[in-house]
Design a protein around this motif. Structure first.
Motif, PDB file in Angstrom:
ATOM      1  N   SER A  23       0.840  -1.200   0.000  1.00  0.00           N
ATOM      2  CA  SER A  23       0.000   0.000   0.000  1.00  0.00           C
ATOM      3  C   SER A  23       0.874   1.248   0.000  1.00  0.00           C
ATOM      4  O   SER A  23       2.064   1.192   0.322  1.00  0.00           O
ATOM      5  CB  SER A  23      -0.902   0.038   1.237  1.00  0.00           C
ATOM      6  OG  SER A  23      -0.112   0.238   2.399  1.00  0.00           O
ATOM      7  N   LEU A  24       0.255   2.360  -0.347  1.00  0.00           N
ATOM      8  CA  LEU A  24       0.957   3.642  -0.299  1.00  0.00           C
ATOM      9  C   LEU A  24       1.332   3.980   1.137  1.00  0.00           C
ATOM     10  O   LEU A  24       2.425   4.485   1.396  1.00  0.00           O
ATOM     11  CB  LEU A  24       0.084   4.745  -0.905  1.00  0.00           C
ATOM     12  CG  LEU A  24       0.684   6.146  -0.934  1.00  0.00           C
ATOM     13  CD1 LEU A  24       1.997   6.176  -1.715  1.00  0.00           C
ATOM     14  CD2 LEU A  24      -0.311   7.135  -1.522  1.00  0.00           C
ATOM     15  N   ALA A  25       0.454   3.663   2.062  1.00  0.00           N
ATOM     16  CA  ALA A  25       0.740   3.921   3.480  1.00  0.00           C
ATOM     17  C   ALA A  25       1.976   3.145   3.934  1.00  0.00           C
ATOM     18  O   ALA A  25       2.822   3.677   4.660  1.00  0.00           O
ATOM     19  CB  ALA A  25      -0.463   3.563   4.339  1.00  0.00           C
ATOM     20  N   ALA A  26       2.096   1.889   3.517  1.00  0.00           N
ATOM     21  CA  ALA A  26       3.257   1.078   3.889  1.00  0.00           C
ATOM     22  C   ALA A  26       4.538   1.658   3.295  1.00  0.00           C
ATOM     23  O   ALA A  26       5.574   1.714   3.967  1.00  0.00           O
ATOM     24  CB  ALA A  26       3.070  -0.361   3.428  1.00  0.00           C
ATOM     25  N   PHE A  27       4.469   2.120   2.058  1.00  0.00           N
ATOM     26  CA  PHE A  27       5.626   2.756   1.426  1.00  0.00           C
ATOM     27  C   PHE A  27       6.043   3.990   2.211  1.00  0.00           C
ATOM     28  O   PHE A  27       7.221   4.163   2.535  1.00  0.00           O
ATOM     29  CB  PHE A  27       5.312   3.143  -0.024  1.00  0.00           C
ATOM     30  CG  PHE A  27       6.351   4.031  -0.641  1.00  0.00           C
ATOM     31  CD1 PHE A  27       7.530   3.505  -1.128  1.00  0.00           C
ATOM     32  CD2 PHE A  27       6.152   5.407  -0.718  1.00  0.00           C
ATOM     33  CE1 PHE A  27       8.505   4.329  -1.684  1.00  0.00           C
ATOM     34  CE2 PHE A  27       7.116   6.237  -1.266  1.00  0.00           C
ATOM     35  CZ  PHE A  27       8.292   5.697  -1.745  1.00  0.00           C
ATOM     36  N   CYS A  28       5.093   4.844   2.529  1.00  0.00           N
ATOM     37  CA  CYS A  28       5.398   6.091   3.239  1.00  0.00           C
ATOM     38  C   CYS A  28       5.928   5.821   4.644  1.00  0.00           C
ATOM     39  O   CYS A  28       6.856   6.502   5.090  1.00  0.00           O
ATOM     40  CB  CYS A  28       4.170   6.987   3.282  1.00  0.00           C
ATOM     41  SG  CYS A  28       3.738   7.646   1.659  1.00  0.00           S
ATOM     42  N   GLU A  29       5.364   4.852   5.312  1.00  0.00           N
ATOM     43  CA  GLU A  29       5.836   4.512   6.650  1.00  0.00           C
ATOM     44  C   GLU A  29       7.277   3.998   6.607  1.00  0.00           C
ATOM     45  O   GLU A  29       8.110   4.395   7.416  1.00  0.00           O
ATOM     46  CB  GLU A  29       4.928   3.455   7.268  1.00  0.00           C
ATOM     47  CG  GLU A  29       5.303   3.107   8.690  1.00  0.00           C
ATOM     48  CD  GLU A  29       4.350   2.103   9.306  1.00  0.00           C
ATOM     49  OE1 GLU A  29       4.850   1.169   9.954  1.00  0.00           O
ATOM     50  OE2 GLU A  29       3.133   2.260   9.135  1.00  0.00           O
ATOM     51  N   ASP A  30       7.566   3.147   5.651  1.00  0.00           N
ATOM     52  CA  ASP A  30       8.902   2.551   5.537  1.00  0.00           C
ATOM     53  C   ASP A  30       9.957   3.562   5.106  1.00  0.00           C
ATOM     54  O   ASP A  30      11.106   3.479   5.527  1.00  0.00           O
ATOM     55  CB  ASP A  30       8.855   1.391   4.545  1.00  0.00           C
ATOM     56  CG  ASP A  30      10.124   0.574   4.541  1.00  0.00           C
ATOM     57  OD1 ASP A  30      10.619   0.226   5.633  1.00  0.00           O
ATOM     58  OD2 ASP A  30      10.627   0.276   3.434  1.00  0.00           O
ATOM     59  N   THR A  31       9.577   4.522   4.273  1.00  0.00           N
ATOM     60  CA  THR A  31      10.546   5.471   3.707  1.00  0.00           C
ATOM     61  C   THR A  31      10.499   6.859   4.350  1.00  0.00           C
ATOM     62  O   THR A  31      11.251   7.743   3.955  1.00  0.00           O
ATOM     63  CB  THR A  31      10.322   5.622   2.193  1.00  0.00           C
ATOM     64  OG1 THR A  31       9.003   6.119   1.964  1.00  0.00           O
ATOM     65  CG2 THR A  31      10.523   4.302   1.468  1.00  0.00           C
ATOM     66  N   ASP A  32       9.607   7.051   5.311  1.00  0.00           N
ATOM     67  CA  ASP A  32       9.415   8.353   5.965  1.00  0.00           C
ATOM     68  C   ASP A  32       9.063   9.466   4.978  1.00  0.00           C
ATOM     69  O   ASP A  32       9.437  10.622   5.168  1.00  0.00           O
ATOM     70  CB  ASP A  32      10.658   8.759   6.774  1.00  0.00           C
ATOM     71  CG  ASP A  32      10.828   7.923   8.016  1.00  0.00           C
ATOM     72  OD1 ASP A  32       9.809   7.493   8.584  1.00  0.00           O
ATOM     73  OD2 ASP A  32      11.984   7.687   8.419  1.00  0.00           O
ATOM     74  N   GLU A  33       8.334   9.121   3.935  1.00  0.00           N
ATOM     75  CA  GLU A  33       7.855  10.116   2.974  1.00  0.00           C
ATOM     76  C   GLU A  33       6.478  10.608   3.405  1.00  0.00           C
ATOM     77  O   GLU A  33       5.729   9.884   4.060  1.00  0.00           O
ATOM     78  CB  GLU A  33       7.771   9.522   1.560  1.00  0.00           C
ATOM     79  CG  GLU A  33       9.104   9.123   0.977  1.00  0.00           C
ATOM     80  CD  GLU A  33      10.029  10.298   0.681  1.00  0.00           C
ATOM     81  OE1 GLU A  33       9.555  11.453   0.617  1.00  0.00           O
ATOM     82  OE2 GLU A  33      11.236  10.051   0.514  1.00  0.00           O
ATOM     83  N   ASP A  34       6.150  11.831   3.032  1.00  0.00           N
ATOM     84  CA  ASP A  34       4.862  12.433   3.355  1.00  0.00           C
ATOM     85  C   ASP A  34       3.840  12.015   2.294  1.00  0.00           C
ATOM     86  O   ASP A  34       3.950  12.406   1.125  1.00  0.00           O
ATOM     87  CB  ASP A  34       5.015  13.949   3.389  1.00  0.00           C
ATOM     88  CG  ASP A  34       3.762  14.674   3.810  1.00  0.00           C
ATOM     89  OD1 ASP A  34       2.645  14.226   3.466  1.00  0.00           O
ATOM     90  OD2 ASP A  34       3.893  15.702   4.481  1.00  0.00           O
ATOM     91  N   MET A  35       2.867  11.215   2.705  1.00  0.00           N
ATOM     92  CA  MET A  35       1.874  10.695   1.764  1.00  0.00           C
ATOM     93  C   MET A  35       1.111  11.818   1.069  1.00  0.00           C
ATOM     94  O   MET A  35       0.876  11.757  -0.133  1.00  0.00           O
ATOM     95  CB  MET A  35       0.890   9.761   2.467  1.00  0.00           C
ATOM     96  CG  MET A  35      -0.035   9.074   1.492  1.00  0.00           C
ATOM     97  SD  MET A  35      -1.317   8.010   2.194  1.00  0.00           S
ATOM     98  CE  MET A  35      -0.516   7.218   3.544  1.00  0.00           C
ATOM     99  N   GLN A  36       0.736  12.838   1.817  1.00  0.00           N
ATOM    100  CA  GLN A  36      -0.049  13.920   1.220  1.00  0.00           C
ATOM    101  C   GLN A  36       0.745  14.668   0.155  1.00  0.00           C
ATOM    102  O   GLN A  36       0.193  15.072  -0.866  1.00  0.00           O
ATOM    103  CB  GLN A  36      -0.549  14.887   2.298  1.00  0.00           C
ATOM    104  CG  GLN A  36      -1.623  15.824   1.780  1.00  0.00           C
ATOM    105  CD  GLN A  36      -2.837  15.074   1.244  1.00  0.00           C
ATOM    106  OE1 GLN A  36      -3.394  14.211   1.914  1.00  0.00           O
ATOM    107  NE2 GLN A  36      -3.252  15.388   0.032  1.00  0.00           N
TER     108      GLN A  36
END
Length: 57
Positions: A23-36
């Motif tokens: 998921s996009l959430a999993a990607f952002c959590e793992d990479t510390d990227e801002d989903m928004q």
């Protein structure tokens, strides 16, 4: 580092989602990227995240 260009970002994110993340959430959590920020950047080129397909379309 993520691409700043929206078209390059689209390719990069969809590759990561297809090959590595459920998921996009999993990607952002793992990479510390801002989903928004990702969603907003890709909205500029009329792409939106499809949770059922786990990709931007």
């Amino acid at each position: 580092m993520m691409p700043n260009d929206p078209v390059m970002l689209l390719s990069y994110i969809n590759l990561k989602l297809r090959d590595y993340y459920p998921s996009l959430a999993a990607f952002c959590e793992d990479t510390d990227e801002d989903m928004q920020k990702i969603v907003d950047k890709l909205r500029q080129i009329d792409y939106h995240y499809d949770e059922t397909e786990n990709q931007f379309r």
